[in-house]
Design a protein around this motif. Structure first.
Motif, PDB file in Angstrom:
ATOM      1  N   VAL A   1       0.852  -1.182   0.000  1.00  0.00           N
ATOM      2  CA  VAL A   1       0.000   0.000   0.000  1.00  0.00           C
ATOM      3  C   VAL A   1       0.890   1.234   0.000  1.00  0.00           C
ATOM      4  CG1 VAL A   1      -0.150   0.093   2.524  1.00  0.00           C
ATOM      5  CG2 VAL A   1      -1.977   1.103   1.149  1.00  0.00           C
ATOM      6  N   VAL A   2       0.393   2.330  -0.598  1.00  0.00           N
ATOM      7  CA  VAL A   2       1.203   3.545  -0.722  1.00  0.00           C
ATOM      8  C   VAL A   2       1.174   4.346   0.575  1.00  0.00           C
ATOM      9  CG1 VAL A   2       1.140   3.764  -3.218  1.00  0.00           C
ATOM     10  CG2 VAL A   2      -0.790   4.604  -1.866  1.00  0.00           C
ATOM     11  N   VAL A   3       1.588   3.702   1.645  1.00  0.00           N
ATOM     12  CA  VAL A   3       1.717   4.340   2.956  1.00  0.00           C
ATOM     13  C   VAL A   3       2.973   3.780   3.601  1.00  0.00           C
ATOM     14  CG1 VAL A   3       0.694   4.661   5.245  1.00  0.00           C
ATOM     15  CG2 VAL A   3      -0.788   4.601   3.205  1.00  0.00           C
ATOM     16  N   ASN A   4       3.784   4.632   4.142  1.00  0.00           N
ATOM     17  CA  ASN A   4       5.006   4.169   4.783  1.00  0.00           C
ATOM     18  C   ASN A   4       4.703   3.335   6.035  1.00  0.00           C
ATOM     19  OD1 ASN A   4       6.840   5.195   2.990  1.00  0.00           O
ATOM     20  ND2 ASN A   4       7.277   7.068   4.161  1.00  0.00           N
ATOM     21  N   ASP A   5       5.530   2.307   6.202  1.00  0.00           N
ATOM     22  CA  ASP A   5       5.579   1.502   7.427  1.00  0.00           C
ATOM     23  C   ASP A   5       4.289   0.726   7.714  1.00  0.00           C
ATOM     24  OD1 ASP A   5       8.066   2.689   7.685  1.00  0.00           O
ATOM     25  OD2 ASP A   5       7.334   4.240   9.060  1.00  0.00           O
ATOM     26  N   LEU A   6       3.454   0.502   6.700  1.00  0.00           N
ATOM     27  CA  LEU A   6       2.237  -0.254   6.888  1.00  0.00           C
ATOM     28  C   LEU A   6       2.354  -1.596   6.157  1.00  0.00           C
ATOM     29  CD1 LEU A   6      -0.661  -0.526   7.930  1.00  0.00           C
ATOM     30  CD2 LEU A   6      -1.448   0.584   5.824  1.00  0.00           C
ATOM     31  N   ALA A   7       2.228  -2.687   6.905  1.00  0.00           N
ATOM     32  CA  ALA A   7       2.322  -4.025   6.312  1.00  0.00           C
ATOM     33  C   ALA A   7       0.953  -4.469   5.806  1.00  0.00           C
ATOM     34  CB  ALA A   7       2.855  -5.021   7.334  1.00  0.00           C
ATOM     35  N   TRP A   8       0.863  -4.757   4.504  1.00  0.00           N
ATOM     36  CA  TRP A   8      -0.390  -5.252   3.936  1.00  0.00           C
ATOM     37  C   TRP A   8      -0.349  -6.779   4.030  1.00  0.00           C
ATOM     38  CZ3 TRP A   8      -3.681  -8.062   1.267  1.00  0.00           C
ATOM     39  CH2 TRP A   8      -4.908  -7.529   0.874  1.00  0.00           C
ATOM     40  N   LEU A   9      -0.821  -7.296   5.168  1.00  0.00           N
ATOM     41  CA  LEU A   9      -0.772  -8.727   5.456  1.00  0.00           C
ATOM     42  C   LEU A   9      -2.064  -9.138   6.137  1.00  0.00           C
ATOM     43  CD1 LEU A   9       0.898 -11.393   5.596  1.00  0.00           C
ATOM     44  CD2 LEU A   9       1.704 -10.616   7.844  1.00  0.00           C
ATOM     45  N   TYR A  10      -2.793 -10.069   5.512  1.00  0.00           N
ATOM     46  CA  TYR A  10      -4.061 -10.532   6.057  1.00  0.00           C
ATOM     47  C   TYR A  10      -4.029 -12.049   6.196  1.00  0.00           C
ATOM     48  CZ  TYR A  10      -6.195  -5.960   5.732  1.00  0.00           C
ATOM     49  OH  TYR A  10      -6.502  -4.620   5.934  1.00  0.00           O
TER      50      TYR A  10
ATOM     51  N   LEU B   1       8.760  -3.489  12.737  1.00  0.00           N
ATOM     52  CA  LEU B   1       9.736  -3.020  11.759  1.00  0.00           C
ATOM     53  C   LEU B   1      11.157  -3.312  12.237  1.00  0.00           C
ATOM     54  CD1 LEU B   1       8.117   0.391  10.772  1.00  0.00           C
ATOM     55  CD2 LEU B   1       7.901  -1.855   9.660  1.00  0.00           C
ATOM     56  N   PRO B   2      12.059  -3.645  11.329  1.00  0.00           N
ATOM     57  CA  PRO B   2      13.444  -3.956  11.708  1.00  0.00           C
ATOM     58  C   PRO B   2      14.174  -2.696  12.149  1.00  0.00           C
ATOM     59  CG  PRO B   2      13.231  -3.939   9.332  1.00  0.00           C
ATOM     60  CD  PRO B   2      11.846  -3.804   9.874  1.00  0.00           C
ATOM     61  N   PRO B   3      15.054  -2.795  13.113  1.00  0.00           N
ATOM     62  CA  PRO B   3      15.809  -1.621  13.561  1.00  0.00           C
ATOM     63  C   PRO B   3      16.800  -1.170  12.493  1.00  0.00           C
ATOM     64  CG  PRO B   3      16.635  -3.613  14.614  1.00  0.00           C
ATOM     65  CD  PRO B   3      15.400  -4.015  13.876  1.00  0.00           C
ATOM     66  N   GLY B   4      16.973   0.140  12.400  1.00  0.00           N
ATOM     67  CA  GLY B   4      17.951   0.691  11.474  1.00  0.00           C
ATOM     68  C   GLY B   4      17.445   0.920  10.073  1.00  0.00           C
ATOM     69  N   VAL B   5      16.270   0.441   9.726  1.00  0.00           N
ATOM     70  CA  VAL B   5      15.715   0.649   8.383  1.00  0.00           C
ATOM     71  C   VAL B   5      14.858   1.910   8.413  1.00  0.00           C
ATOM     72  CG1 VAL B   5      14.221  -0.277   6.583  1.00  0.00           C
ATOM     73  CG2 VAL B   5      15.766  -1.799   7.836  1.00  0.00           C
ATOM     74  N   PRO B   6      15.122   2.878   7.541  1.00  0.00           N
ATOM     75  CA  PRO B   6      14.349   4.119   7.562  1.00  0.00           C
ATOM     76  C   PRO B   6      12.895   3.885   7.174  1.00  0.00           C
ATOM     77  CG  PRO B   6      15.767   4.032   5.620  1.00  0.00           C
ATOM     78  CD  PRO B   6      16.154   2.877   6.491  1.00  0.00           C
ATOM     79  N   SER B   7      12.076   4.876   7.449  1.00  0.00           N
ATOM     80  CA  SER B   7      10.659   4.800   7.103  1.00  0.00           C
ATOM     81  C   SER B   7      10.514   4.552   5.602  1.00  0.00           C
ATOM     82  CB  SER B   7       9.958   6.098   7.494  1.00  0.00           C
ATOM     83  OG  SER B   7       8.596   6.036   7.168  1.00  0.00           O
ATOM     84  N   ALA B   8       9.708   3.545   5.241  1.00  0.00           N
ATOM     85  CA  ALA B   8       9.640   3.148   3.840  1.00  0.00           C
ATOM     86  C   ALA B   8       8.325   2.431   3.558  1.00  0.00           C
ATOM     87  CB  ALA B   8      10.816   2.241   3.486  1.00  0.00           C
TER      88      ALA B   8
ATOM     89  N   ASP C   1       6.954 -23.722  10.717  1.00  0.00           N
ATOM     90  CA  ASP C   1       8.132 -22.938  10.298  1.00  0.00           C
ATOM     91  C   ASP C   1       7.964 -22.404   8.878  1.00  0.00           C
ATOM     92  OD1 ASP C   1       9.644 -23.490  12.701  1.00  0.00           O
ATOM     93  OD2 ASP C   1       9.848 -25.542  11.925  1.00  0.00           O
ATOM     94  N   GLY C   2       8.123 -21.087   8.734  1.00  0.00           N
ATOM     95  CA  GLY C   2       7.996 -20.467   7.424  1.00  0.00           C
ATOM     96  C   GLY C   2       8.745 -19.164   7.330  1.00  0.00           C
ATOM     97  N   ILE C   3       8.817 -18.616   6.108  1.00  0.00           N
ATOM     98  CA  ILE C   3       9.476 -17.327   5.867  1.00  0.00           C
ATOM     99  C   ILE C   3       8.494 -16.399   5.162  1.00  0.00           C
ATOM    100  CG2 ILE C   3      11.760 -18.369   5.716  1.00  0.00           C
ATOM    101  CD1 ILE C   3      11.527 -17.922   2.625  1.00  0.00           C
ATOM    102  N   LEU C   4       8.686 -15.089   5.346  1.00  0.00           N
ATOM    103  CA  LEU C   4       7.864 -14.061   4.725  1.00  0.00           C
ATOM    104  C   LEU C   4       8.786 -12.946   4.224  1.00  0.00           C
ATOM    105  CD1 LEU C   4       5.021 -12.784   4.182  1.00  0.00           C
ATOM    106  CD2 LEU C   4       5.225 -11.713   6.441  1.00  0.00           C
ATOM    107  N   PRO C   5       9.104 -12.892   2.941  1.00  0.00           N
ATOM    108  CA  PRO C   5       9.995 -11.834   2.414  1.00  0.00           C
ATOM    109  C   PRO C   5       9.288 -10.483   2.382  1.00  0.00           C
ATOM    110  CG  PRO C   5       9.980 -13.778   0.992  1.00  0.00           C
ATOM    111  CD  PRO C   5       8.818 -13.913   1.929  1.00  0.00           C
ATOM    112  N   VAL C   6      10.007  -9.446   2.807  1.00  0.00           N
ATOM    113  CA  VAL C   6       9.489  -8.078   2.801  1.00  0.00           C
ATOM    114  C   VAL C   6      10.546  -7.170   2.175  1.00  0.00           C
ATOM    115  CG1 VAL C   6       8.614  -6.161   4.173  1.00  0.00           C
ATOM    116  CG2 VAL C   6       8.119  -8.522   4.872  1.00  0.00           C
ATOM    117  N   ILE C   7      10.122  -6.355   1.200  1.00  0.00           N
ATOM    118  CA  ILE C   7      11.016  -5.408   0.529  1.00  0.00           C
ATOM    119  C   ILE C   7      10.623  -3.994   0.952  1.00  0.00           C
ATOM    120  CG2 ILE C   7      11.802  -4.511  -1.694  1.00  0.00           C
ATOM    121  CD1 ILE C   7      11.189  -7.248  -2.884  1.00  0.00           C
ATOM    122  N   PHE C   8      11.608  -3.205   1.354  1.00  0.00           N
ATOM    123  CA  PHE C   8      11.405  -1.820   1.788  1.00  0.00           C
ATOM    124  C   PHE C   8      11.879  -0.883   0.666  1.00  0.00           C
ATOM    125  CE2 PHE C   8      11.802  -4.447   5.483  1.00  0.00           C
ATOM    126  CZ  PHE C   8      10.909  -3.922   6.415  1.00  0.00           C
TER     127      PHE C   8
END
Length: 479
Positions: free
Chosen positions: A309-318, A334-341, A355-362
């Motif tokens: 979504v076109v909003v910083n720091d909001l995870a679109w996850l349902y 949010l991970p530490p050290g990563v700027p608002s994105a 056990d699983g993984i969830l890739p997130v791109i900032f």
């Protein structure tokens, strides 16, 4: 050319013999050509016999009664006549020999041209795919999933492919009269079980293909879906499709979730994100706002839909706990050290019941430039935790288990052996470029799809965990 083992008198000349031998070596004709040349030779020999017969009969016919005083002039006449006939015979033989040699030359040249043309039309097995040159017209490779060291699936722009020798040879197993596109998607499940979904030309339905025998036979069904997002299955019977209602690219998108419990024979629409004047949907519904990226289920009840979504720091996850009928938003720390994105989430992958993984791109919301990539992990199928972000956007990601994974932006390659807590930048070499897909079957062996500017694809393979990559000279055959 065994029919010419006995040389004609004219071939006694050494230069002619060398010429004939050279022609024999250069022009290897097929059986039909040999028979044709043998027929020419028989005609030549027949002409020789005819010439001899003509001379003998002519000699008998022209010889006058023996008159002793005229004997000398008669002998001279015979010699003159013999010389004329012999000269004509030799001229005729030379003409026929020249015709034979010319015929062999033309036939050999024709065979050479036909051979080159045939090779060009068939295509030389290599590491590129061209829909106009290789059997099956596969076009650009879209996706790849290797099941093990030998067996795997690939989805081309125009073909469904399967290999049983590690990617060297691929068989086009596309059902007859099936039209695939770049938007077609697959759920490669096992070596024998696979689903492929492709939107139809009418723009309102999607055809779902299913095989249980490695592509030898296919079953087909239709679902009222249009713009495919993803198709996923958890077993041979239960699957889901996420489909958009229109072209993507805006800040909001209407979608539907379809579910099957009979292996894809029938589908039902269980949830929709409808156009609305607000981004806040009623409880249990997917929001209209945001672009949806994918869907994945862990079991018959629990699954996730991801997006951005076109909003910083909001995870679109349902998340859904009733098979996709109702959905509720899940938050991410949010991970530490990563700027608002802006956060773009890729559908999760599970390796066990928990056990699983969830890739997130900032990404920077204004420029769209990638800032970081983080692999979130879960060990309870409920909460997601950040690991160690990488300082760039990596859209191609593949994990073989919770510990071993690889990410690339098409040129740069990183790998982890501790679930994303630490990353190592590899130097995969000059062959590793424009990579669009990774498919590993172990911590050491994997394949990659690369692209070229001429709309061709190539395959690479590694056996050392991605440190070095070797091109695969593969070929494609029809059924």
């Amino acid at each position: 050319m065994a029919d010419f083992d006995e040389l004609l008198p004219e071939e006694a000349d050494e230069r002619d013999q060398r010429l004939v031998r050279d022609l024999r070596r250069v022009y290897r004709t097929d059986t039909q050509t040999v028979e044709h040349l043998a027929h020419i030779r028989q005609r030549l020999l027949a002409n020789d016999d005819s010439s001899a017969y003509d001379y003998e009969s002519m000699q008998q016919h022209d010889t006058p009664p023996k008159i002793q005083p005229a004997q000398s002039s008669t002998r001279n006449a015979k010699q003159t006549h013999f010389a004329i006939v012999e000269e004509k015979s030799w001229q005729h033989r030379l003409s026929v020999l020249a015709a034979v040699l010319l015929t062999a030359l033309l036939v050999g040249s024709l065979l050479l041209v036909l051979s080159l043309a045939r090779r060009s039309s068939e295509g030389t097995p290599g590491n590129t795919l061209h829909s106009s040159k290789l059997a099956g017209g596969s076009g650009t490779l879209i996706s790849l999933h290797m099941i093990n060291l030998t067996t795997g699936w690939a989805l081309g722009e125009h073909a469904i492919l399967r290999t049983s020798d590690g990617g060297l040879q691929w068989k086009n197993v596309t059902p007859p009269h099936t039209v695939l596109t770049r938007e077609s998607m697959a759920a490669f499940f096992t070596a024998s079980l696979t689903w492929v979904a492709t939107s139809q030309a009418n723009g309102t339905t999607t055809q779902v293909l299913r095989t249980t025998d490695g592509g030898q036979t296919w079953q087909m069904s239709t679902v009222q879906a249009t713009f495919l997002k993803q198709i996923t299955f958890i077993d041979s019977q239960h699957g889901w499709i996420l489909s958009g209602w229109g072209a993507t690219g805006g800040p909001a998108e209407a979608v539907s979730v379809f579910r099957t419990s009979d292996g894809g024979k029938t589908w039902s629409n269980v949830a929709s994100a409808l156009p609305a004047s607000t981004d806040m949907p009623p409880p249990g519904h997917l929001p209209f706002g945001g672009q949806k990226s994918g869907i994945h289920f862990l079991n018959t009840s629990t699954g996730w839909v991801t997006g951005t979504v076109v909003v910083n720091d909001l995870a679109w996850l349902y998340v859904s706990h009733d098979g996709g009928s109702t959905w509720y938003q899940q938050s991410l720390s949010l991970p530490p050290g990563v700027p608002s994105a802006q956060l773009s989430l890729i559908s999760p992958t599970f390796f066990s019941a928990t056990d699983g993984i969830l890739p997130v791109i900032f990404s920077d919301l204004i420029s769209g430039k990638g800032i970081a990539t983080d692999i979130y992990v879960t060990h309870d199928a409920t909460t997601w935790k950040s690991t160690m972000p990488l300082p760039a956007a990596f859209g191609t990601i593949d994990f073989v288990d919770t510990q071993h994974g690889w990410v690339t932006d098409g040129m740069v390659l990183y790998n982890t052996s501790d679930g994303g807590q630490h990353w190592t930048k590899l130097s995969p070499g000059p062959n590793f470029k424009q990579i669009t897909e990774l498919s590993f079957v172990s911590s050491s062996t994997g394949w990659a799809i690369g692209g070229q500017s001429n709309n061709a694809s190539f395959l690479l393979k590694t056996v050392d965990g991605g440190k070095t990559w070797t091109p695969i000279p593969f070929s494609i055959s029809d059924r």
